[in-house]
Write an enzyme that holds these catalytic residues in place. Structure first.
Site, short mmCIF file in Angstrom:
data_model
loop_
_atom_site.label_atom_id
_atom_site.label_comp_id
_atom_site.label_asym_id
_atom_site.label_seq_id
_atom_site.Cartn_x
_atom_site.Cartn_y
_atom_site.Cartn_z
N ARG A 1 22.73 62.85 102.56
CA ARG A 1 23.20 62.26 101.30
C ARG A 1 24.07 61.04 101.53
NH1 ARG A 1 22.60 67.07 97.86
NH2 ARG A 1 23.13 66.45 95.76
N LYS B 1 13.82 68.26 93.70
CA LYS B 1 13.81 68.48 95.16
C LYS B 1 13.56 69.96 95.48
CE LYS B 1 18.03 66.78 95.73
NZ LYS B 1 18.39 66.35 94.36
N ARG C 1 24.53 77.02 86.18
CA ARG C 1 25.08 76.51 87.44
C ARG C 1 26.33 75.72 87.08
NH1 ARG C 1 21.43 73.22 91.82
NH2 ARG C 1 23.04 71.63 91.70
N ARG D 1 18.83 73.39 82.33
CA ARG D 1 19.09 74.43 83.33
C ARG D 1 20.48 75.01 83.14
NH1 ARG D 1 18.74 72.86 89.46
NH2 ARG D 1 20.70 71.87 88.88
N ARG E 1 27.78 63.30 89.20
CA ARG E 1 26.78 63.49 90.26
C ARG E 1 25.84 62.28 90.31
NH1 ARG E 1 24.57 69.06 88.20
NH2 ARG E 1 22.95 68.90 89.81
#
Ligand code: AP5
Ligand code: MG
Length: 190
Positions: free
Chosen positions: A89, A14, A134, A128, A145
Site C-alpha cells: 500500500r 480486491k 465493518r 456493506r 480511506r
C-alpha cells in the site's frame, strides 16, 4: 510461482476477486486487512495498535505491516503462488515485498489494478457497512480511506508500471464479468 498483487481503492473488489482467483489458480490468499481484523478480534497487542489506525481510515505503519507479512509468508507452504490483497500500500511496502520474495527466489508476476469510480466505491462500502457493520465502513472513515488511497497507495502503480507488471482492469460490472477479465489477463500474459 504465480504471485499476484491485487490492487485498487477501498471497495474496488480486491477481496471478492481474490476468492475467485485463488480457486481457479490454486493460490494462497494473504489479505493484510483480514489479518489485522483477526488480530483486533483476538485483542492482541498488534490488534490494539491497528484498531486506532483502521478506525480513522489511516494506514498502519509500514514496519508493523512488513513484520507481520514476513511471518505470514513464512507460514505458507503453497508452492503455486500467493495473491497479495491490500498489500503493498506504499512504495516502501512494494520495495520490501520485492526483497522478501527475491530472498525466497521468487517475485511478483502481475499487479492487477481494479479501476472503479468513486461514487460506486462509496455506495458499495456504505451498503456493506449497513449489512455487516465493518467498523471502517462509515462515510467519514470511507472518505479518509479514499484520500489515503490517492495520496499513499495510488503511487504504488508507478512501481509496477516500471517493472512492466501493471495491468488495469475495469472493476465495474458483475463479479463474474470482472473475474473473466482478470482471468483473461493472467492467462494471456503468462
Ligand atoms: P483492507 O481490509 O485492505 O480494506 P480496503 O482496501 O479499504 O478495501 P476493502 O476490503 O474495503 O474492499 P475490497 O477492495 O477488498 O472490496 P470487496 O471485495 O470487499 O484494509 C482495511 C484497513 O486495514 C486499511 O484502511 C488500513 O488501515 C489497514 N491496512 C490493511 N492493509 C494495510 C497495509 N498493507 N498497510 C497499512 N495498513 C493496512 O468489495 C467491497 C464491497 O463491494 C463488498 O460488499 C462486495 O460484496 C461488493 N462488491 C464487490 N464486487 C462488486 C461488484 N462487481 N459489483 C457490486 N458490488 C461488488
Ligand atoms: Mg478487502
Amino acid at each position: 510461482m504465480l504471485n499476484v498483487v491485487i490492487f485498487g481503492a477501498p471497495g474496488s473488489g480486491k477481496g471478492t476477486q481474490s476468492k475467485l482467483i485463488i480457486k481457479e489458480f490454486g493460490l494462497e490468499h494473504i489479505s493484510t486487512g483480514d489479518v489485522l481484523r483477526t488480530e483486533m478480534k483476538n485483542g492482541t497487542e498488534l490488534g490494539k495498535i491497528a484498531k486506532g489506525y483502521i478506525e480513522k481510515g489511516q494506514l498502519v505503519p509500514d514496519e508493523l505491516i512488513i513484520g507481520m507479512l514476513a511471518k505470514v509468508l513464512d507460514s505458507i507452504e503453497n508452492k503455486n503462488g500467493v495473491i497479495f490483497d491490500g498489500f503493498p500500500r506504499t512504495i516502501k511496502q512494494a520495495e520490501e515485498l520485492k526483497k522478501m520474495l527475491n530472498e525466497r527466489k521468487t517475485d511478483v508476476k502481475y499487479a492487477i489494478n481494479l479501476d472503479v469510480e468513486e461514487d460506486e466505491l462509496i455506495n458499495r462500502l456504505l451498503e456493506r457497512g449497513r449489512l455487516s457493520g465493518r467498523s471502517d465502513d462509515n462515510l467519514e472513515t470511507i472518505k479518509n480511506r479514499l484520500e489515503v488511497y490517492h495520496s499513499q497507495t495510488a503511487p504504488v502503480a508507478g512501481f509496477y508500471i516500471k517493472e512492466g507488471k501493471h495491468h488495469t482492469i475495469k472493476g465495474v460490472g458483475t463479479i463474474e464479468e470482472i473475474f473473466e477479465r482478470i482471468k483473461k489477463k493472467l492467462c494471456q500474459t503468462s
